[in-house]
Design a protein around this motif. Structure first.
Motif, PDB file in Angstrom:
ATOM      1  N   THR A 114      55.219  57.000 -61.590  1.00  0.00           N
ATOM      2  CA  THR A 114      55.622  57.279 -60.206  1.00  0.00           C
ATOM      3  C   THR A 114      56.886  56.495 -59.881  1.00  0.00           C
ATOM      4  O   THR A 114      57.842  57.040 -59.314  1.00  0.00           O
ATOM      5  CB  THR A 114      54.486  56.908 -59.232  1.00  0.00           C
ATOM      6  OG1 THR A 114      53.348  57.724 -59.534  1.00  0.00           O
ATOM      7  CG2 THR A 114      54.892  57.147 -57.789  1.00  0.00           C
ATOM      8  N   ASN A 146      49.183  64.743 -58.622  1.00  0.00           N
ATOM      9  CA  ASN A 146      49.097  63.499 -57.838  1.00  0.00           C
ATOM     10  C   ASN A 146      50.451  62.807 -57.782  1.00  0.00           C
ATOM     11  O   ASN A 146      50.863  62.273 -56.747  1.00  0.00           O
ATOM     12  CB  ASN A 146      48.078  62.535 -58.466  1.00  0.00           C
ATOM     13  CG  ASN A 146      46.652  62.967 -58.214  1.00  0.00           C
ATOM     14  OD1 ASN A 146      46.402  63.817 -57.365  1.00  0.00           O
ATOM     15  ND2 ASN A 146      45.720  62.397 -58.957  1.00  0.00           N
ATOM     16  N   ARG A 149      52.886  64.597 -55.426  1.00  0.00           N
ATOM     17  CA  ARG A 149      52.444  64.405 -54.025  1.00  0.00           C
ATOM     18  C   ARG A 149      52.821  63.011 -53.549  1.00  0.00           C
ATOM     19  O   ARG A 149      53.288  62.823 -52.433  1.00  0.00           O
ATOM     20  CB  ARG A 149      50.926  64.590 -53.909  1.00  0.00           C
ATOM     21  CG  ARG A 149      50.512  66.041 -53.910  1.00  0.00           C
ATOM     22  CD  ARG A 149      49.051  66.183 -53.457  1.00  0.00           C
ATOM     23  NE  ARG A 149      48.589  67.533 -53.722  1.00  0.00           N
ATOM     24  CZ  ARG A 149      47.821  67.876 -54.761  1.00  0.00           C
ATOM     25  NH1 ARG A 149      47.384  66.966 -55.596  1.00  0.00           N
ATOM     26  NH2 ARG A 149      47.484  69.129 -54.939  1.00  0.00           N
ATOM     27  N   ARG A 150      52.606  61.991 -54.425  1.00  0.00           N
ATOM     28  CA  ARG A 150      52.949  60.612 -54.042  1.00  0.00           C
ATOM     29  C   ARG A 150      54.437  60.506 -53.710  1.00  0.00           C
ATOM     30  O   ARG A 150      54.839  59.722 -52.860  1.00  0.00           O
ATOM     31  CB  ARG A 150      52.622  59.634 -55.180  1.00  0.00           C
ATOM     32  CG  ARG A 150      51.181  59.168 -55.210  1.00  0.00           C
ATOM     33  CD  ARG A 150      51.009  57.987 -56.154  1.00  0.00           C
ATOM     34  NE  ARG A 150      51.172  58.357 -57.536  1.00  0.00           N
ATOM     35  CZ  ARG A 150      50.190  58.771 -58.334  1.00  0.00           C
ATOM     36  NH1 ARG A 150      48.971  58.850 -57.888  1.00  0.00           N
ATOM     37  NH2 ARG A 150      50.440  59.102 -59.585  1.00  0.00           N
ATOM     38  N   LYS A 152      56.275  62.824 -52.436  1.00  0.00           N
ATOM     39  CA  LYS A 152      56.604  63.673 -51.279  1.00  0.00           C
ATOM     40  C   LYS A 152      57.338  64.963 -51.648  1.00  0.00           C
ATOM     41  O   LYS A 152      58.112  65.507 -50.855  1.00  0.00           O
ATOM     42  CB  LYS A 152      57.417  62.895 -50.221  1.00  0.00           C
ATOM     43  CG  LYS A 152      56.759  61.593 -49.786  1.00  0.00           C
ATOM     44  CD  LYS A 152      55.548  61.849 -48.918  1.00  0.00           C
ATOM     45  CE  LYS A 152      54.959  60.584 -48.318  1.00  0.00           C
ATOM     46  NZ  LYS A 152      53.967  59.907 -49.155  1.00  0.00           N
ATOM     47  N   ARG A 188      59.927  53.099 -52.122  1.00  0.00           N
ATOM     48  CA  ARG A 188      58.547  53.098 -52.598  1.00  0.00           C
ATOM     49  C   ARG A 188      58.190  51.769 -53.251  1.00  0.00           C
ATOM     50  O   ARG A 188      58.896  51.285 -54.117  1.00  0.00           O
ATOM     51  CB  ARG A 188      58.371  54.211 -53.617  1.00  0.00           C
ATOM     52  CG  ARG A 188      56.936  54.377 -53.921  1.00  0.00           C
ATOM     53  CD  ARG A 188      56.575  55.470 -54.831  1.00  0.00           C
ATOM     54  NE  ARG A 188      55.197  55.225 -55.179  1.00  0.00           N
ATOM     55  CZ  ARG A 188      54.170  55.571 -54.445  1.00  0.00           C
ATOM     56  NH1 ARG A 188      54.352  56.234 -53.343  1.00  0.00           N
ATOM     57  NH2 ARG A 188      52.949  55.264 -54.807  1.00  0.00           N
ATOM     58  N   SER A 192      51.873  49.981 -54.423  1.00  0.00           N
ATOM     59  CA  SER A 192      51.102  50.841 -53.530  1.00  0.00           C
ATOM     60  C   SER A 192      49.863  51.359 -54.233  1.00  0.00           C
ATOM     61  O   SER A 192      49.878  51.667 -55.410  1.00  0.00           O
ATOM     62  CB  SER A 192      51.982  52.027 -53.110  1.00  0.00           C
ATOM     63  OG  SER A 192      51.181  53.013 -52.541  1.00  0.00           O
ATOM     64  N   GLU A 194      48.216  54.103 -53.170  1.00  0.00           N
ATOM     65  CA  GLU A 194      47.996  55.506 -52.765  1.00  0.00           C
ATOM     66  C   GLU A 194      47.414  56.293 -53.925  1.00  0.00           C
ATOM     67  O   GLU A 194      47.865  56.138 -55.046  1.00  0.00           O
ATOM     68  CB  GLU A 194      49.321  56.155 -52.398  1.00  0.00           C
ATOM     69  CG  GLU A 194      49.762  55.894 -50.992  1.00  0.00           C
ATOM     70  CD  GLU A 194      51.144  56.468 -50.801  1.00  0.00           C
ATOM     71  OE1 GLU A 194      51.275  57.691 -50.827  1.00  0.00           O
ATOM     72  OE2 GLU A 194      52.087  55.692 -50.646  1.00  0.00           O
TER      73      GLU A 194
END
Ligand SMILES: CC(C)(COP(=O)(O)OP(=O)(O)OC[C@H]1O[C@@H](n2cnc3c(N)ncnc32)[C@H](O)[C@@H]1OP(=O)(O)O)[C@@H](O)C(=O)NCCC(=O)NCCS
Length: 194
Positions: A114, A146, A149-150, A152, A188, A192, A194
Motif C-alpha cells: 500500500t 483492499n 480501496r485503501r 481511494k 498516507r 495505519s 485500515e
C-alpha cells in the motif's frame, strides 16, 4: 546489510517504510528468486517472469514511453519487497496508465505494498505527468481490492473476459484514481491499521 549510497541515489520516492526505484538488470537474480518463492501467492492473479530470460523480456517492456517498471524496496537493506509497473501509457489528451503490482511471499501482508503503490501514484502524477491511473482486478482478488480501496481508487465498472491470464480470459473489475483525488487526500501513514 546497509544499502549502498549508489542504490540510495536511485530511489525516486522514499516513504516511512519503503522506497520506490526503477527495476534494473542487476535485480534479475533477486527478483526471479522472490518470484519462485511466491508462486502460490501470485497464481492465479498475475503472470510474472520466472526465469532469467523471462526477466530480460520483462525489462525490455519498460521503454519509459509506453511502460515504466519499478521495484518497492526496504530503504535500509535495499531488499526488494514488491514491484509495480505502469503499462499502456497513453499521452495527450488522456495522460493515463494501467498499473500492475505484486508482493512477495516473505513480506506480504505487512503494509509495504500500500505504501509502495502510494509512492508510485505520487511519482506517476507529479513526475510522469499522468492524470489517471487505472487498475484491473479480478473480482475474487480480495487483497488487491483492499489495496486499491485503501488508496481511494474508485470502481468504474466490470469487464467480462477482459485479460488473458495463463491461457484463460478472466473477468476484471475496473478501478481508477485521478490526480485531483490524490491531491485531496492527506499523506498516507504507513502505520495505519485500515
Ligand atoms: C495484492 C497484493 C499486492 C497485496 O499485498 P499486501 O501485502 O496485502 O498489501 P500491503 O503490503 O499493503 O499489506 C496490507 C495488509 O497488511 C496488513 N498490515 C500489517 N501490518 C501493517 C502495517 N504496519 N501497516 C499497514 N498495513 C499492515 C494490513 O492490515 C493489510 O491486510 P488486510 O488487507 O488483510 O487488511 C498481494 O496480495 C499480491 O501480491 N497478490 C498477488 C498478485 C496480485 O494479485 N497482484 C494484483 C493484481 S490486480
Amino acid at each position: 546489510m546497509t544499502v549502498r549510497a549508489e542504490t540510495r541515489a536511485t530511489f525516486l520516492r522514499q516513504g516511512g517504510r519503503v522506497a520506490l526505484r526503477r527495476v534494473a538488470a542487476s535485480d534479475q537474480e533477486e527478483f526471479v528468486g522472490l518470484v519462485e518463492a511466491s508462486r502460490a501467492l501470485h497464481r492465479p492473479w498475475i503472470v510474472v517472469p520466472r526465469t532469467p530470460e523471462e526477466f530480460r523480456t520483462y525489462l525490455s517492456r519498460f521503454d519509459q514511453t509506453l511502460a515504466e517498471g519499478f521495484v518497492i524496496c526496504l530503504p535500509r537493506s535495499g531488499a526488494i519487497v514488491g514491484f509495480v509497473n505502469v503499462n499502456e501509457i497513453v499521452r495527450h489528451p488522456y495522460q493515463r496508465g494501467i498499473i500492475g503490482y505484486g508482493a512477495f511471499a516473505s513480506t506480504v501482508g505487512l503494509g509495504y505494498m500500500t505504501e509502495g503503490v502510494s509512492l508510485l501514484l505520487d511519482y506517476g502524477f507529479k513526475n510522469l505527468g499522468l492524470h489517471r491511473i487505472e487498475a484491473d482486478i479480478q473480482p475474487g482478488n480480495t487483497a488487491s481490492l483492499n489495496l486499491v480501496r485503501r488508496l481511494k481508487f474508485h470502481r468504474e465498472g466490470f469487464s467480462r473476459g477482459f485479460i488473458c491470464i495463463d491461457g484463460k480470459w478472466m473477468d476484471h473489475e475496473r478501478w481508477a484514481i485521478t490526480s485531483d483525488i490524490l491531491a485531496a487526500q492527506p499523506p498516507r501513514s504507513c502505520s495505519s491499521s485500515e
